[in-house]
Design a protein around this motif. Sequence first.
Motif, PDB file in Angstrom:
ATOM      1  N   HIS A  11      -8.689 -11.447   4.196  1.00  0.00           N
ATOM      2  CA  HIS A  11      -7.651 -11.529   5.165  1.00  0.00           C
ATOM      3  C   HIS A  11      -8.376 -10.298   6.375  1.00  0.00           C
ATOM      4  CE1 HIS A  11      -3.665 -10.243   6.816  1.00  0.00           C
ATOM      5  NE2 HIS A  11      -4.030 -11.151   7.503  1.00  0.00           N
ATOM      6  N   VAL A  12      -8.612 -10.760   7.347  1.00  0.00           N
ATOM      7  CA  VAL A  12      -9.082  -9.927   8.524  1.00  0.00           C
ATOM      8  C   VAL A  12      -7.912  -9.794   9.484  1.00  0.00           C
ATOM      9  CG1 VAL A  12     -10.801  -9.934  10.408  1.00  0.00           C
ATOM     10  CG2 VAL A  12     -11.467 -11.042   8.444  1.00  0.00           C
ATOM     11  N   TYR A  25       5.111 -10.557  17.691  1.00  0.00           N
ATOM     12  CA  TYR A  25       4.384 -10.605  16.378  1.00  0.00           C
ATOM     13  C   TYR A  25       3.406  -9.383  16.383  1.00  0.00           C
ATOM     14  CZ  TYR A  25       6.234 -15.612  15.952  1.00  0.00           C
ATOM     15  OH  TYR A  25       7.134 -16.428  15.815  1.00  0.00           O
ATOM     16  N   ARG A  26       3.366  -9.033  14.952  1.00  0.00           N
ATOM     17  CA  ARG A  26       2.586  -7.751  14.779  1.00  0.00           C
ATOM     18  C   ARG A  26       2.094  -8.069  13.387  1.00  0.00           C
ATOM     19  NH1 ARG A  26       4.888  -4.694  11.525  1.00  0.00           N
ATOM     20  NH2 ARG A  26       7.008  -4.522  11.193  1.00  0.00           N
ATOM     21  N   PRO A  27       0.770  -7.370  12.994  1.00  0.00           N
ATOM     22  CA  PRO A  27       0.057  -7.404  11.511  1.00  0.00           C
ATOM     23  C   PRO A  27       1.164  -6.419  10.825  1.00  0.00           C
ATOM     24  CG  PRO A  27      -1.678  -6.803  13.061  1.00  0.00           C
ATOM     25  CD  PRO A  27      -0.244  -6.756  13.856  1.00  0.00           C
ATOM     26  N   ARG A  53      -8.388 -10.466  -0.739  1.00  0.00           N
ATOM     27  CA  ARG A  53      -8.823  -9.210  -0.531  1.00  0.00           C
ATOM     28  C   ARG A  53      -8.432  -8.993   1.056  1.00  0.00           C
ATOM     29  NH1 ARG A  53     -11.529  -6.391  -4.459  1.00  0.00           N
ATOM     30  NH2 ARG A  53     -12.634  -7.727  -6.196  1.00  0.00           N
ATOM     31  N   GLU A  54      -8.069  -7.824   1.268  1.00  0.00           N
ATOM     32  CA  GLU A  54      -7.675  -7.541   2.686  1.00  0.00           C
ATOM     33  C   GLU A  54      -8.413  -6.667   3.426  1.00  0.00           C
ATOM     34  OE1 GLU A  54      -3.397  -7.719   4.720  1.00  0.00           O
ATOM     35  OE2 GLU A  54      -3.508  -5.972   3.428  1.00  0.00           O
ATOM     36  N   LEU A  55      -9.067  -6.731   4.556  1.00  0.00           N
ATOM     37  CA  LEU A  55      -9.644  -5.702   5.281  1.00  0.00           C
ATOM     38  C   LEU A  55      -8.598  -5.136   6.195  1.00  0.00           C
ATOM     39  CD1 LEU A  55     -13.039  -7.723   6.432  1.00  0.00           C
ATOM     40  CD2 LEU A  55     -12.720  -5.926   4.639  1.00  0.00           C
ATOM     41  N   ASP A  56      -8.868  -4.086   7.061  1.00  0.00           N
ATOM     42  CA  ASP A  56      -7.880  -3.551   7.819  1.00  0.00           C
ATOM     43  C   ASP A  56      -7.348  -4.740   8.896  1.00  0.00           C
ATOM     44  OD1 ASP A  56      -6.053  -1.983   9.173  1.00  0.00           O
ATOM     45  OD2 ASP A  56      -7.774  -0.816  10.130  1.00  0.00           O
ATOM     46  N   PRO A  57      -6.171  -5.188   8.652  1.00  0.00           N
ATOM     47  CA  PRO A  57      -5.896  -6.371   9.515  1.00  0.00           C
ATOM     48  C   PRO A  57      -5.480  -6.062  10.966  1.00  0.00           C
ATOM     49  CG  PRO A  57      -4.127  -6.032   8.173  1.00  0.00           C
ATOM     50  CD  PRO A  57      -5.248  -5.134   7.681  1.00  0.00           C
ATOM     51  N   ILE A  58      -6.193  -6.699  11.876  1.00  0.00           N
ATOM     52  CA  ILE A  58      -5.777  -6.551  13.240  1.00  0.00           C
ATOM     53  C   ILE A  58      -5.560  -7.720  13.986  1.00  0.00           C
ATOM     54  CG2 ILE A  58      -7.614  -4.650  13.474  1.00  0.00           C
ATOM     55  CD1 ILE A  58      -9.478  -6.403  14.647  1.00  0.00           C
ATOM     56  N   PHE A  85     -16.550 -18.667   0.664  1.00  0.00           N
ATOM     57  CA  PHE A  85     -15.773 -17.443   1.207  1.00  0.00           C
ATOM     58  C   PHE A  85     -14.867 -18.164   2.316  1.00  0.00           C
ATOM     59  CE2 PHE A  85     -19.815 -15.908  -0.461  1.00  0.00           C
ATOM     60  CZ  PHE A  85     -19.193 -14.535  -1.136  1.00  0.00           C
ATOM     61  N   VAL A  86     -13.541 -17.584   2.482  1.00  0.00           N
ATOM     62  CA  VAL A  86     -12.837 -17.964   3.441  1.00  0.00           C
ATOM     63  C   VAL A  86     -12.447 -16.764   4.374  1.00  0.00           C
ATOM     64  CG1 VAL A  86     -10.348 -18.784   4.000  1.00  0.00           C
ATOM     65  CG2 VAL A  86     -12.018 -20.118   2.285  1.00  0.00           C
ATOM     66  N   LEU A  87     -12.569 -16.672   5.420  1.00  0.00           N
ATOM     67  CA  LEU A  87     -12.121 -15.554   6.160  1.00  0.00           C
ATOM     68  C   LEU A  87     -10.879 -15.887   6.972  1.00  0.00           C
ATOM     69  CD1 LEU A  87     -15.187 -15.106   6.035  1.00  0.00           C
ATOM     70  CD2 LEU A  87     -14.734 -13.102   7.510  1.00  0.00           C
ATOM     71  N   LEU A  88      -9.775 -15.362   6.862  1.00  0.00           N
ATOM     72  CA  LEU A  88      -8.671 -15.561   7.880  1.00  0.00           C
ATOM     73  C   LEU A  88      -8.467 -14.831   9.086  1.00  0.00           C
ATOM     74  CD1 LEU A  88      -5.914 -15.567   4.797  1.00  0.00           C
ATOM     75  CD2 LEU A  88      -7.356 -17.472   5.833  1.00  0.00           C
ATOM     76  N   HIS A  89      -8.527 -15.326  10.138  1.00  0.00           N
ATOM     77  CA  HIS A  89      -8.776 -14.633  11.392  1.00  0.00           C
ATOM     78  C   HIS A  89      -8.064 -14.943  12.618  1.00  0.00           C
ATOM     79  CE1 HIS A  89     -11.380 -13.014  14.807  1.00  0.00           C
ATOM     80  NE2 HIS A  89     -12.114 -12.538  13.968  1.00  0.00           N
TER      81      HIS A  89
END
Length: 339
Positions: A11-12, A25-27, A53-58, A85-89
């Motif tokens: 989760h990006v 809307y905000r992270p 897994r979560e990176l620092d979401p922006i 791999f899946v990236l949520l962006h």
Amino acid sequence: MTGTGRVLVLHVGGTIGMVASPQGYRPAPGFPERLRQALHATGGQGLPAFDVRELDPIDSAELRPRDWAVMAQALVDHWDRYDGFVLLHGTDTMAWSASALSFLLRGLDKPVVFTGSQIPMSEPRSDGLGNVENALRLAALPALREVTLCFGRHLLRGNRARKLATAQFDAFEAPNALPLAELGIDIHLHRDRLWPATGPRRFAVPTFDDEAVAVLALHPGMSGAAVDALLAPPGVRGLVLLSYGAGNVPANHQGFMAALARAAARGVVLVNVTQCLHGSVQQGAYATGSALGALGAVPAGDMTPEAAFAKLHVLLASTDDADAVRRGMGESWCGEMGL
């Protein structure tokens, strides 16, 4: 169509994991667990095993080139432990990131699938869960060995995709390339359109300078002073020039051309990309395009502006040799331009 194996979901950030606030809307924290619960609530039929897994979401509007290195390094660190791999962006800059990762992960042998949503998953009518389920299924297919973008009804090559709609669920298209798959009742994968596995892995995670590449969209009457101002920062080493039509510029505008010549003389790499959605740069078709060739500008064919920007950043972060950068921009590494 289903596959097996284990998939890592990163989760990006972006709309999919956001919640409403007085400012819009905000992270928000805790999205990985909310996603797991939502996927398990559907029964998970046909889905591969997955971890989140979560990176620092922006918010993706905040994205910088340095963030591509964070994403790429996370994939490299987990590469041997997962089958896809899946990236949520976020959608605003998803095509830019998908392009960048295709160049950072050359020779990859597993699926990397970007997705997200137009409506937060916490809201009614969200497209998020459906996009994630499709992305998970695709990320478990061994035949898919490239960076892709899954959204709405299509799977696209990541470095060919562009966001063309702000309010439709089919927000992305690949104007000069066919979809890799249609996502309907069934997933129809076009195996003949997939990028073939070529050679060994050439993964690289360089240090990016956010200011290394500038983008200039031509408009009638553009002045040389405007070009000089854009390219004045000493860190600028590359320029993506969004030209007219088949790659044309106002060649008789002496001030404008002199500014480009000054930039080229100090080593700025010029890359010529058309403003048109369809078609490609043919730099010698008109005298107004040939003028750029005389300055050493690289014609980018039918490369998207997003792909050209990302590839130029990757090259400039990897070498100080301007000629090597120009050569790299003229090559098709992983399907980013027509041959």
